[in-house]
Write a protein that holds these residues in place. Structure first.
Motif, PDB file in Angstrom:
ATOM      1  N   THR A  36       0.820  -1.215   0.000  1.00  0.00           N
ATOM      2  CA  THR A  36       0.000   0.000   0.000  1.00  0.00           C
ATOM      3  C   THR A  36       0.850   1.260   0.000  1.00  0.00           C
ATOM      4  O   THR A  36       0.319   2.368  -0.095  1.00  0.00           O
ATOM      5  CB  THR A  36      -0.937   0.035   1.217  1.00  0.00           C
ATOM      6  N   GLY A  37       2.147   1.117   0.134  1.00  0.00           N
ATOM      7  CA  GLY A  37       3.071   2.250   0.161  1.00  0.00           C
ATOM      8  C   GLY A  37       4.419   1.811   0.678  1.00  0.00           C
ATOM      9  O   GLY A  37       4.696   0.615   0.784  1.00  0.00           O
ATOM     10  N   PHE A  38       5.264   2.769   1.010  1.00  0.00           N
ATOM     11  CA  PHE A  38       6.649   2.472   1.374  1.00  0.00           C
ATOM     12  C   PHE A  38       6.933   2.575   2.866  1.00  0.00           C
ATOM     13  O   PHE A  38       8.051   2.307   3.295  1.00  0.00           O
ATOM     14  CB  PHE A  38       7.600   3.388   0.605  1.00  0.00           C
ATOM     15  N   HIS A  39       5.944   2.956   3.671  1.00  0.00           N
ATOM     16  CA  HIS A  39       6.159   3.109   5.104  1.00  0.00           C
ATOM     17  C   HIS A  39       5.807   1.795   5.813  1.00  0.00           C
ATOM     18  O   HIS A  39       4.835   1.684   6.550  1.00  0.00           O
ATOM     19  CB  HIS A  39       5.330   4.272   5.635  1.00  0.00           C
ATOM     20  N   LEU A  40       6.649   0.806   5.581  1.00  0.00           N
ATOM     21  CA  LEU A  40       6.325  -0.549   6.020  1.00  0.00           C
ATOM     22  C   LEU A  40       6.439  -0.727   7.532  1.00  0.00           C
ATOM     23  O   LEU A  40       5.802  -1.604   8.100  1.00  0.00           O
ATOM     24  CB  LEU A  40       7.237  -1.544   5.307  1.00  0.00           C
ATOM     25  N   SER A  92     -11.206 -11.191   0.403  1.00  0.00           N
ATOM     26  CA  SER A  92     -11.255 -12.604   0.795  1.00  0.00           C
ATOM     27  C   SER A  92      -9.879 -13.260   0.781  1.00  0.00           C
ATOM     28  O   SER A  92      -9.759 -14.477   0.910  1.00  0.00           O
ATOM     29  CB  SER A  92     -12.199 -13.374  -0.137  1.00  0.00           C
ATOM     30  N   ALA A  93      -8.841 -12.446   0.636  1.00  0.00           N
ATOM     31  CA  ALA A  93      -7.474 -12.965   0.558  1.00  0.00           C
ATOM     32  C   ALA A  93      -6.951 -13.304   1.949  1.00  0.00           C
ATOM     33  O   ALA A  93      -7.456 -12.806   2.958  1.00  0.00           O
ATOM     34  CB  ALA A  93      -6.573 -11.929  -0.107  1.00  0.00           C
ATOM     35  N   PRO A  94      -5.923 -14.157   2.026  1.00  0.00           N
ATOM     36  CA  PRO A  94      -5.330 -14.477   3.334  1.00  0.00           C
ATOM     37  C   PRO A  94      -4.631 -13.272   3.937  1.00  0.00           C
ATOM     38  O   PRO A  94      -4.273 -12.321   3.231  1.00  0.00           O
ATOM     39  CB  PRO A  94      -4.326 -15.583   2.992  1.00  0.00           C
ATOM     40  N   ASP A  95      -4.416 -13.318   5.250  1.00  0.00           N
ATOM     41  CA  ASP A  95      -3.621 -12.260   5.864  1.00  0.00           C
ATOM     42  C   ASP A  95      -2.148 -12.484   5.513  1.00  0.00           C
ATOM     43  O   ASP A  95      -1.778 -13.481   4.875  1.00  0.00           O
ATOM     44  CB  ASP A  95      -3.843 -12.196   7.375  1.00  0.00           C
ATOM     45  N   ALA A  96      -1.299 -11.561   5.914  1.00  0.00           N
ATOM     46  CA  ALA A  96       0.092 -11.576   5.474  1.00  0.00           C
ATOM     47  C   ALA A  96       0.850 -12.813   5.939  1.00  0.00           C
ATOM     48  O   ALA A  96       1.590 -13.425   5.163  1.00  0.00           O
ATOM     49  CB  ALA A  96       0.798 -10.308   5.945  1.00  0.00           C
ATOM     50  N   VAL A  97       0.681 -13.196   7.202  1.00  0.00           N
ATOM     51  CA  VAL A  97       1.423 -14.357   7.723  1.00  0.00           C
ATOM     52  C   VAL A  97       1.030 -15.623   6.976  1.00  0.00           C
ATOM     53  O   VAL A  97       1.886 -16.435   6.596  1.00  0.00           O
ATOM     54  CB  VAL A  97       1.204 -14.510   9.237  1.00  0.00           C
ATOM     55  N   GLU A  98      -0.255 -15.807   6.720  1.00  0.00           N
ATOM     56  CA  GLU A  98      -0.709 -16.979   5.973  1.00  0.00           C
ATOM     57  C   GLU A  98      -0.180 -16.946   4.540  1.00  0.00           C
ATOM     58  O   GLU A  98       0.264 -17.969   4.004  1.00  0.00           O
ATOM     59  CB  GLU A  98      -2.239 -17.042   5.973  1.00  0.00           C
ATOM     60  N   VAL A 126       9.574  -6.182   3.304  1.00  0.00           N
ATOM     61  CA  VAL A 126       8.129  -6.422   3.358  1.00  0.00           C
ATOM     62  C   VAL A 126       7.839  -7.697   4.147  1.00  0.00           C
ATOM     63  O   VAL A 126       6.996  -7.706   5.065  1.00  0.00           O
ATOM     64  CB  VAL A 126       7.535  -6.533   1.940  1.00  0.00           C
ATOM     65  N   LEU A 127       8.522  -8.784   3.812  1.00  0.00           N
ATOM     66  CA  LEU A 127       8.300 -10.050   4.515  1.00  0.00           C
ATOM     67  C   LEU A 127       8.626  -9.911   6.000  1.00  0.00           C
ATOM     68  O   LEU A 127       7.857 -10.340   6.866  1.00  0.00           O
ATOM     69  CB  LEU A 127       9.160 -11.155   3.897  1.00  0.00           C
ATOM     70  N   LYS A 128       9.772  -9.310   6.288  1.00  0.00           N
ATOM     71  CA  LYS A 128      10.188  -9.136   7.683  1.00  0.00           C
ATOM     72  C   LYS A 128       9.159  -8.314   8.461  1.00  0.00           C
ATOM     73  O   LYS A 128       8.778  -8.663   9.589  1.00  0.00           O
ATOM     74  CB  LYS A 128      11.541  -8.452   7.724  1.00  0.00           C
ATOM     75  N   SER A 129       8.708  -7.213   7.873  1.00  0.00           N
ATOM     76  CA  SER A 129       7.801  -6.312   8.577  1.00  0.00           C
ATOM     77  C   SER A 129       6.465  -6.977   8.876  1.00  0.00           C
ATOM     78  O   SER A 129       5.907  -6.827   9.970  1.00  0.00           O
ATOM     79  CB  SER A 129       7.588  -5.042   7.752  1.00  0.00           C
ATOM     80  N   GLU A 130       5.952  -7.730   7.898  1.00  0.00           N
ATOM     81  CA  GLU A 130       4.660  -8.380   8.111  1.00  0.00           C
ATOM     82  C   GLU A 130       4.760  -9.499   9.148  1.00  0.00           C
ATOM     83  O   GLU A 130       3.863  -9.672   9.979  1.00  0.00           O
ATOM     84  CB  GLU A 130       4.111  -8.910   6.791  1.00  0.00           C
ATOM     85  N   LEU A 131       5.827 -10.250   9.113  1.00  0.00           N
ATOM     86  CA  LEU A 131       5.995 -11.300  10.110  1.00  0.00           C
ATOM     87  C   LEU A 131       6.196 -10.713  11.498  1.00  0.00           C
ATOM     88  O   LEU A 131       5.695 -11.245  12.495  1.00  0.00           O
ATOM     89  CB  LEU A 131       7.168 -12.204   9.731  1.00  0.00           C
ATOM     90  N   LYS A 132       6.898  -9.594  11.565  1.00  0.00           N
ATOM     91  CA  LYS A 132       7.103  -8.940  12.855  1.00  0.00           C
ATOM     92  C   LYS A 132       5.773  -8.516  13.460  1.00  0.00           C
ATOM     93  O   LYS A 132       5.569  -8.621  14.676  1.00  0.00           O
ATOM     94  CB  LYS A 132       8.030  -7.741  12.682  1.00  0.00           C
ATOM     95  N   ARG A 133       4.845  -8.048  12.618  1.00  0.00           N
ATOM     96  CA  ARG A 133       3.517  -7.683  13.123  1.00  0.00           C
ATOM     97  C   ARG A 133       2.787  -8.899  13.696  1.00  0.00           C
ATOM     98  O   ARG A 133       1.928  -8.766  14.549  1.00  0.00           O
ATOM     99  CB  ARG A 133       2.688  -7.050  12.000  1.00  0.00           C
ATOM    100  N   GLY A 134       3.116 -10.066  13.169  1.00  0.00           N
ATOM    101  CA  GLY A 134       2.541 -11.299  13.698  1.00  0.00           C
ATOM    102  C   GLY A 134       3.373 -11.907  14.804  1.00  0.00           C
ATOM    103  O   GLY A 134       3.204 -13.089  15.130  1.00  0.00           O
ATOM    104  N   ASN A 135       4.300 -11.109  15.371  1.00  0.00           N
ATOM    105  CA  ASN A 135       5.174 -11.553  16.465  1.00  0.00           C
ATOM    106  C   ASN A 135       6.047 -12.742  16.070  1.00  0.00           C
ATOM    107  O   ASN A 135       6.312 -13.638  16.870  1.00  0.00           O
ATOM    108  CB  ASN A 135       4.349 -11.896  17.717  1.00  0.00           C
ATOM    109  N   LEU A 136       6.479 -12.719  14.815  1.00  0.00           N
ATOM    110  CA  LEU A 136       7.349 -13.768  14.298  1.00  0.00           C
ATOM    111  C   LEU A 136       8.636 -13.163  13.749  1.00  0.00           C
ATOM    112  O   LEU A 136       8.613 -12.126  13.073  1.00  0.00           O
ATOM    113  CB  LEU A 136       6.650 -14.542  13.172  1.00  0.00           C
ATOM    114  N   GLY A 137       9.751 -13.824  14.034  1.00  0.00           N
ATOM    115  CA  GLY A 137      11.009 -13.449  13.421  1.00  0.00           C
ATOM    116  C   GLY A 137      11.198 -14.207  12.117  1.00  0.00           C
ATOM    117  O   GLY A 137      10.488 -15.171  11.827  1.00  0.00           O
ATOM    118  N   LEU A 138      12.168 -13.779  11.325  1.00  0.00           N
ATOM    119  CA  LEU A 138      12.457 -14.410  10.037  1.00  0.00           C
ATOM    120  C   LEU A 138      13.921 -14.782   9.984  1.00  0.00           C
ATOM    121  O   LEU A 138      14.803 -13.941  10.217  1.00  0.00           O
ATOM    122  CB  LEU A 138      12.116 -13.454   8.897  1.00  0.00           C
TER     123      LEU A 138
END
Length: 221
Positions: A36-40, A92-98, A126-138
Motif C-alpha cells: 500500500t506504500g513504502f512506510h512498512l 477474501s485474501a489471506p492475511d500476510a502471515v498466511e 516487506v516479509l520481515k515487517s509483516e511477520l514482525k507484526r505477527g510476532n514472528l522473526g524471520l
C-alpha cells in the motif's frame, strides 16, 4: 520444519548446495511484492505476492505463485491506479502471515536455492515487517539482487527502474506493478545476466555468490 518457536525459517536450500554446483543445475525463485506504500514499519501493508521459478537458465512461466493479501486497511486510490489491486481483490485474501507461509511452502517444494529480485531488499523488508507484526522473526532468507549482478557486469549503468534495465538488456517485459508480471520481467532479466556471467567464466554457485556479494543478502532477524 520451517515453523520454529516465534520464528519462521525460510526453507531455502542455499546451505545444502555445494559451492562447486554449476549454475545451470540450480533452481531459483524470483520474487516480487506489492504494498500500500513504502512506510512498512508503520502504516503500509503487503497486498500481493508473485513469484516464478527459474530452473537453471530457463524461466518456467507455468511454475508460478500468486496471492493477494488482505492488508486490513484501506488501499489508496493512487495504489489502486498503479497496481489495479482493489478492495474487492483483497477482501477474501489471506492475511500476510498466511500468505507468506504459502509462499514458503512453494519454495520448499521446489528446493530453491535462494530468492532473486530487482531491489530485493525491499521485498525482504516487506516479509520481515509483516511477520514482525505477527510476532514472528524471520531466519535463513538468502537473496540475489539483479542490481548487484548489473553492478558487477555493467557498473556504468545507473538506473533503478526494472523496465529500463529490461530494455537495456533486451529482455522480455510484462505489465508493471503487478507482482507476477514484475517477477516474470525480473526472471528474464536474471537469466540474461546469468548468461552474460557464464560468458565471463562465472559457472558455479560459489562464483555467482562472489559476483553478487551484498551486505543485505543474509537477513536473519
Amino acid at each position: 520444519m520451517w515453523f520454529l518457536r516465534n520464528t519462521i525459517a525460510c526453507p531455502l536450500a542455499y546451505e545444502k548446495i555445494p559451492l562447486s554446483t554449476p549454475v545451470e543445475n540450480l533452481k531459483f525463485i524470483v520474487l516480487d511484492t506489492e504494498t500500500t506504500g513504502f512506510h512498512l514499519a508503520s502504516e503500509d501493508r503487503l497486498i500481493e505476492i508473485g513469484a516464478v521459478a527459474v530452473d537453471g537458465l530457463q524461466v518456467d512461466e507455468e511454475d508460478r505463485f500468486h496471492t493477494y493479501v488482505n492488508p486490513k486497511r484501506q488501499i489508496s486510490r493512487e495504489i489502486v491506479e498503479l497496481t489495479a489491486i482493489t478492495e474487492e481483490c483483497v477482501k477474501s485474501a489471506p492475511d500476510a502471515v498466511e500468505a507468506i507461509s504459502r509462499l514458503f511452502a512453494f519454495v520448499e517444494e521446489r528446493e530453491s536455492v535462494c530468492f532473486v529480485g530487482h531491489y530485493i531488499s525491499f521485498d525482504a523488508l516487506v516479509l520481515k515487517s509483516e511477520l514482525k507484526r505477527g510476532n514472528l522473526g524471520l531466519k535463513n532468507l538468502f537473496t540475489i539482487d539483479t542490481l548487484d549482478l548489473i553492478g558487477f557486469l555493467a557498473p556504468s549503468y545507473d538506473m533503478r527502474d526494472l523496465a529500463c534495465y529490461a530494455r537495456a538488456f533486451g529482455t522480455r517485459m510484462y505489465q508493471r506493478h503487478q507482482a507476477v508480471s514484475d517477477a516474470l520481467t525480473t526472471a528474464y532479466l536474471f537469466v540474461e545476466l546469468l548468461l552474460q556471467l557464464k560468458d565471463r567464466g562465472c559457472l558455479t554457485w560459489g562464483e555467482l555468490i562472489q559476483a553478487t556479494e551484498s551486505q543485505a543478502r543474509y537477513l536473519q532477524y
